[in-house]
Design a protein around this motif. Structure first.
Motif, PDB file in Angstrom:
ATOM      1  N   VAL B  78       0.840  -1.198   0.000  1.00  0.00           N
ATOM      2  CA  VAL B  78       0.000   0.000   0.000  1.00  0.00           C
ATOM      3  C   VAL B  78       0.872   1.243   0.000  1.00  0.00           C
ATOM      4  CG1 VAL B  78      -1.719   1.320   1.298  1.00  0.00           C
ATOM      5  CG2 VAL B  78      -1.919  -1.146   1.155  1.00  0.00           C
ATOM      6  N   VAL B  79       0.594   2.136  -0.928  1.00  0.00           N
ATOM      7  CA  VAL B  79       1.277   3.433  -0.946  1.00  0.00           C
ATOM      8  C   VAL B  79       0.282   4.440  -0.406  1.00  0.00           C
ATOM      9  CG1 VAL B  79       2.402   5.174  -2.372  1.00  0.00           C
ATOM     10  CG2 VAL B  79       2.557   2.755  -3.002  1.00  0.00           C
ATOM     11  N   PRO B  80       0.461   4.866   0.855  1.00  0.00           N
ATOM     12  CA  PRO B  80      -0.537   5.773   1.430  1.00  0.00           C
ATOM     13  C   PRO B  80      -0.429   7.183   0.855  1.00  0.00           C
ATOM     14  CG  PRO B  80       1.233   5.379   2.997  1.00  0.00           C
ATOM     15  CD  PRO B  80       1.537   4.551   1.787  1.00  0.00           C
ATOM     16  N   GLU B  82      -0.317   9.866   2.631  1.00  0.00           N
ATOM     17  CA  GLU B  82       0.653  10.622   3.425  1.00  0.00           C
ATOM     18  C   GLU B  82       2.058  10.089   3.123  1.00  0.00           C
ATOM     19  OE1 GLU B  82      -1.146   8.129   5.525  1.00  0.00           O
ATOM     20  OE2 GLU B  82      -2.915   9.183   4.812  1.00  0.00           O
ATOM     21  N   ILE B  83       3.064  10.883   3.464  1.00  0.00           N
ATOM     22  CA  ILE B  83       4.439  10.401   3.341  1.00  0.00           C
ATOM     23  C   ILE B  83       4.716   9.591   4.608  1.00  0.00           C
ATOM     24  CG2 ILE B  83       6.871  11.064   3.074  1.00  0.00           C
ATOM     25  CD1 ILE B  83       5.227  11.949   0.705  1.00  0.00           C
ATOM     26  N   ALA B  84       4.523   8.293   4.516  1.00  0.00           N
ATOM     27  CA  ALA B  84       4.665   7.429   5.694  1.00  0.00           C
ATOM     28  C   ALA B  84       6.104   6.947   5.818  1.00  0.00           C
ATOM     29  CB  ALA B  84       3.696   6.263   5.600  1.00  0.00           C
ATOM     30  N   LEU B  85       6.985   7.891   6.110  1.00  0.00           N
ATOM     31  CA  LEU B  85       8.419   7.572   6.229  1.00  0.00           C
ATOM     32  C   LEU B  85       8.969   8.282   7.456  1.00  0.00           C
ATOM     33  CD1 LEU B  85       9.408   8.339   2.532  1.00  0.00           C
ATOM     34  CD2 LEU B  85       9.114   6.060   3.492  1.00  0.00           C
ATOM     35  N   TYR B  86      10.083   7.772   7.976  1.00  0.00           N
ATOM     36  CA  TYR B  86      10.777   8.462   9.078  1.00  0.00           C
ATOM     37  C   TYR B  86      11.622   9.587   8.486  1.00  0.00           C
ATOM     38  CZ  TYR B  86       9.577   4.587  12.199  1.00  0.00           C
ATOM     39  OH  TYR B  86       8.910   3.668  12.955  1.00  0.00           O
ATOM     40  N   LEU B  89      15.445   9.676   9.184  1.00  0.00           N
ATOM     41  CA  LEU B  89      16.324   8.634   8.627  1.00  0.00           C
ATOM     42  C   LEU B  89      16.547   8.877   7.139  1.00  0.00           C
ATOM     43  CD1 LEU B  89      14.948   5.378  10.307  1.00  0.00           C
ATOM     44  CD2 LEU B  89      16.556   7.036  11.212  1.00  0.00           C
ATOM     45  N   PHE B  97      14.373  -0.431   7.038  1.00  0.00           N
ATOM     46  CA  PHE B  97      13.373  -0.674   8.090  1.00  0.00           C
ATOM     47  C   PHE B  97      12.140  -1.375   7.508  1.00  0.00           C
ATOM     48  CE2 PHE B  97       9.375   0.948   9.957  1.00  0.00           C
ATOM     49  CZ  PHE B  97       9.422   0.251  11.150  1.00  0.00           C
ATOM     50  N   PHE B  98      11.601  -0.821   6.415  1.00  0.00           N
ATOM     51  CA  PHE B  98      10.372  -1.410   5.870  1.00  0.00           C
ATOM     52  C   PHE B  98      10.627  -2.806   5.291  1.00  0.00           C
ATOM     53  CE2 PHE B  98       9.018   3.083   5.954  1.00  0.00           C
ATOM     54  CZ  PHE B  98       7.885   2.909   6.730  1.00  0.00           C
ATOM     55  N   ASN B 142       8.307   6.783  -0.889  1.00  0.00           N
ATOM     56  CA  ASN B 142       7.055   6.278  -0.314  1.00  0.00           C
ATOM     57  C   ASN B 142       6.532   5.093  -1.134  1.00  0.00           C
ATOM     58  OD1 ASN B 142       5.245   6.731   1.809  1.00  0.00           O
ATOM     59  ND2 ASN B 142       3.799   7.840   0.502  1.00  0.00           N
ATOM     60  N   ILE B 143       6.708   5.168  -2.438  1.00  0.00           N
ATOM     61  CA  ILE B 143       6.281   4.060  -3.314  1.00  0.00           C
ATOM     62  C   ILE B 143       7.241   2.885  -3.159  1.00  0.00           C
ATOM     63  CG2 ILE B 143       6.030   3.335  -5.740  1.00  0.00           C
ATOM     64  CD1 ILE B 143       5.014   6.173  -6.340  1.00  0.00           C
ATOM     65  N   ALA B 145       8.961   1.990  -0.705  1.00  0.00           N
ATOM     66  CA  ALA B 145       8.781   1.301   0.585  1.00  0.00           C
ATOM     67  C   ALA B 145       7.648   0.271   0.545  1.00  0.00           C
ATOM     68  CB  ALA B 145       8.504   2.326   1.683  1.00  0.00           C
ATOM     69  N   ALA B 146       6.719   0.466  -0.400  1.00  0.00           N
ATOM     70  CA  ALA B 146       5.586  -0.474  -0.489  1.00  0.00           C
ATOM     71  C   ALA B 146       5.898  -1.663  -1.393  1.00  0.00           C
ATOM     72  CB  ALA B 146       4.360   0.266  -1.018  1.00  0.00           C
TER      73      ALA B 146
END
Lengths: 367, 310
Positions: B78-80, B82-86, B89, B97-98, B142-143, B145-146
């Motif tokens: 899933v690519v949310p 929001e920018i679901a990243l730290y 980092l 991490f992901f 963000n993409i 990471a999914a």
């Protein structure tokens, strides 16, 4: 759990400013307020009109033989002004064979001064009365002093268990208070990162992975507890080895209490996090609520200062009070586990209740 | 492959999603189109098992993921929105991490990270912190990471919102690559019509929590087969002219544009001379007239009476 824990650690390494700042504040506050707490109270003294300066000087020498209060000769107007403006607890007017205490309010310090002055005056006036019947007064004084070196009755103060009474160490109490108080902020702000991750979408991403929700919570909670514990341990070690504070003979027990306290604060932070909706709300509420705890627990004051039943009952709800009680008992009175069992039990119970309600509230809320 | 059936979600008495049904076949790229607040994000949250529907079901290969969410989670990326990243980092650390939460490690993880960084065009900037990236670069990571666990289905929630054209093209190219070369099934939500037209073979259009139309882009355009779109470029804006044109019977919709008017009229209606005369009577000069092929934007306008960005 490991990736969650490690991600928090990586973030900490990048930006360690918060934990360093709170460690620094613990040290600074203890040094500022703690190291001066054992210094003597100063009381201004001035002779009454008609009383000779020599007589006043003699009384001053006698009064300063005590431990708790330091009497200094002062101008009458200045002494009055300091009492009036609250800069001094009391002032002392000396007469030939009497004294008068000038105070704005009646507080424990004034009573302490009164007690010391009264004792000195009674002893000296008794001696003078006895001297009146002697021809050689100086020989009489020497005789009394020699006699008192081996008095017929000696009084020993002991605790109910028969051990020696130990002098209370206010500096140590303040060290514990400031360290335990400031670590609440470190832990609270770390726990708030759960809400931040929920808002940013990271939490949802991790939920979709094979990592279980319990592991996600454990990663965050364990990290926050460990970073809090590390902060307490670092400050205690510094004060023990660098500043020479006497933290007692059971340092390991102190660290165990610190670990339990960290876990309880994690739970308390979870409860507060569960009550708010956004990280910003937490950042506003948490620093407003936390400072009340040491105040109501009487953590900044000598034991027994707070006597109000209501405040005492409220303070029972705060983990800080129980951790502080246990630490003081261990460090100052050399207490063992049975002695601190009640404090530890209360600490753990607060932790369990807060964690249960906190996680429940967080899981019900949809960010 | 993946089927949502009569999904319904109510938040505090407000129905966010109502009776939504859709399906995705293996290897398909499907668009979910709708304005902000249409219920797209809630729908994909239910499809991805993050939200439980009040009623309805989501099935993956016949298995209900409402009762067995782990069934879809293994194969879903899933690519949310929001920018679901730290932010603290680096891109590399975030991907590590992901990847590690999907139990990837060692050389396998390292190879996957480098492959995805190459794919999103950020391999040479992998050591930089996310907070120093532009919005477009963040969206690309963000993409990535999914995609670390090679998901069979990827759901993208408005992945190009608020970014520069270069990053947008890069993202669209990434989605094309995923779908056409790797055979990944894609559910792409957006309120940008042109993106959905470019990327998706089938489209669902949502508004007010409901699916109001669905089909291939051609099928949807055919909704407007009885209408023409005329774009009038005028020398100056004139509100009275727009109001008068609205009152003409064959004209179904009049919308003011930056430099003129957009009219949707019944097909084959002989209105041109009437439009020119009306403009002249209002002392407005028509610089040019363009007969426009209907787009999905026009379809949406036709169906809802408003544009996607309203």
């Amino acid at each position: 759990m490991n990736p969650i824990f490690m991600a928090q650690w990586m973030k900490e390494k990048r930006s360690p400013i918060m934990i360093l700042a709170f460690c620094g504040l613990s040290i600074l506050a203890t040094l500022l307020f703690g190291t001066g707490s054992d210094s003597k109270m100063q009381i201004g003294v001035f002779p009454a009109e008609g009383a000779g300066d020599t007589a006043a000087e003699e009384w001053l020498d006698l009064l300063n033989k005590g431990d708790a209060v330091e009497f200094v000769m002062q101008d009458e107007l200045q002494a009055h002004s300091e009492v009036r403006e609250g800069r001094a607890d009391a002032a002392l007017q000396l007469m030939e064979n009497d004294y008068r205490i000038i105070a704005a309010i009646d507080n424990p310090n004034v009573q302490l001064v009164e007690q010391q002055v009264h004792t000195v005056f009674v002893e000296e006036l008794q001696l003078r009365a006895a001297e009146a019947y002697k021809k050689d007064t100086s020989a009489f004084r020497t005789e009394v002093e020699t006699y008192l070196k081996h008095p017929p009755i000696t009084v020993q103060s002991q605790t109910t268990e028969g051990s020696q009474l130990i002098k209370y160490n206010m500096s140590l109490q303040l060290l514990f208070t400031f360290t335990l108080f400031l670590v609440m902020f470190t832990i609270g702000f770390k726990i708030n990162s759960i809400t931040m991750e929920k808002v940013s979408g990271i939490w949802s991403r991790v939920i979709l992975s094979p990592v279980r929700k319990s592991e996600m919570y454990m990663g965050h909670l364990m990290y926050s507890a460990m970073i809090g514990f590390a902060q307490i341990a670092a400050v205690f070690l510094l004060f023990r080895y660098a500043f020479g504070f006497n933290l007692g003979d059971q340092f390991g027990m102190l660290l165990l209490i610190a670990a339990m306290y960290s876990m309880t604060i994690v739970a308390l932070s979870m409860l507060l996090t569960g009550m708010v909706r956004t990280p910003e709300q937490f950042n506003a509420v948490f620093p407003s609520v936390i400072p009340i705890m040491p105040l109501l627990s009487g953590a900044y004051m000598p034991p027994g200062t707070i006597t109000n039943e209501f405040l005492l009952t409220i303070s029972e709800l705060f983990p800080l009070k129980h951790a502080l009680d246990a630490m003081i008992d261990i460090a100052i009175y050399n207490a063992g586990w049975p002695d601190v069992f009640l404090s530890v039990a209360k600490l753990c119970m607060i932790g369990v209740i807060c964690m249960g309600i906190g996680i429940n509230l967080m899981e019900r809320r949809r960010v | 492959m993946l089927e949502a059936m009569e999904l319904r979600k109510v938040f505090k008495g407000r129905t966010a999603v109502d009776d939504v049904s859709l399906f995705l076949d293996q290897g398909e790229s499907v668009g979910l189109l709708g304005p902000n607040g249409a219920g797209k994000s809630t729908t994909i949250s239910m499809i991805s098992s993050l939200l439980t529907p009040n009623s309805g079901d989501v099935r993956l290969n016949g298995v209900s993921i409402v009762s067995k969410p782990q069934f879809i989670r293994q194969v879903l990326g899933v690519v949310p929105q929001e920018i679901a990243l730290y932010e603290e980092l680096s891109a590399y650390e975030n991907l590590k991490f992901f990847g590690s939460i999907y139990r990837l490690k060692g050389k396998q993880l390292e190879a996957k990270i480098q492959e995805l960084l190459e794919m999103v065009g950020l391999r040479d900037r992998q050591k930089e912190l996310i907070k120093t990236y532009s919005g477009g670069m963040k969206r690309r990571i963000n993409i990535a990471a999914a995609l670390l666990h090679d998901p069979q289905i990827v759901i993208m929630d408005e992945p190009t919102v608020g970014i520069d054209p270069q990053s947008r093209n890069h993202i669209l190219e990434t989605v094309r690559l995923l779908n056409r070369e790797k055979g990944t099934t894609v559910l792409y939500t957006s309120h940008y019509m042109e993106e959905v037209e470019q990327l998706c073979s089938r489209v669902y259009i949502m508004d007010h929590g409901r699916i109001i139309a669905s089909g291939t882009t051609e099928e949807l355009r055919r909704i407007l087969s009885g209408e023409d779109t005329l774009l009038l470029k005028l020398d100056k804006p004139n509100k009275d002219l727009a109001n008068v044109l609205r009152s003409l019977a064959p004209i179904r919709h009049v919308e003011e544009t930056d430099n003129g008017l957009k009219l949707i009229i019944a097909k084959h209606s002989s209105l041109l001379s009437q439009i020119v005369q009306t403009a002249e009577s209002h002392q407005v000069e028509i610089i040019n007239i363009h007969v426009h092929t209907p787009s999905l934007e026009d379809v949406f306008l036709h169906l809802t009476g408003r544009t996607l960005r309203d």
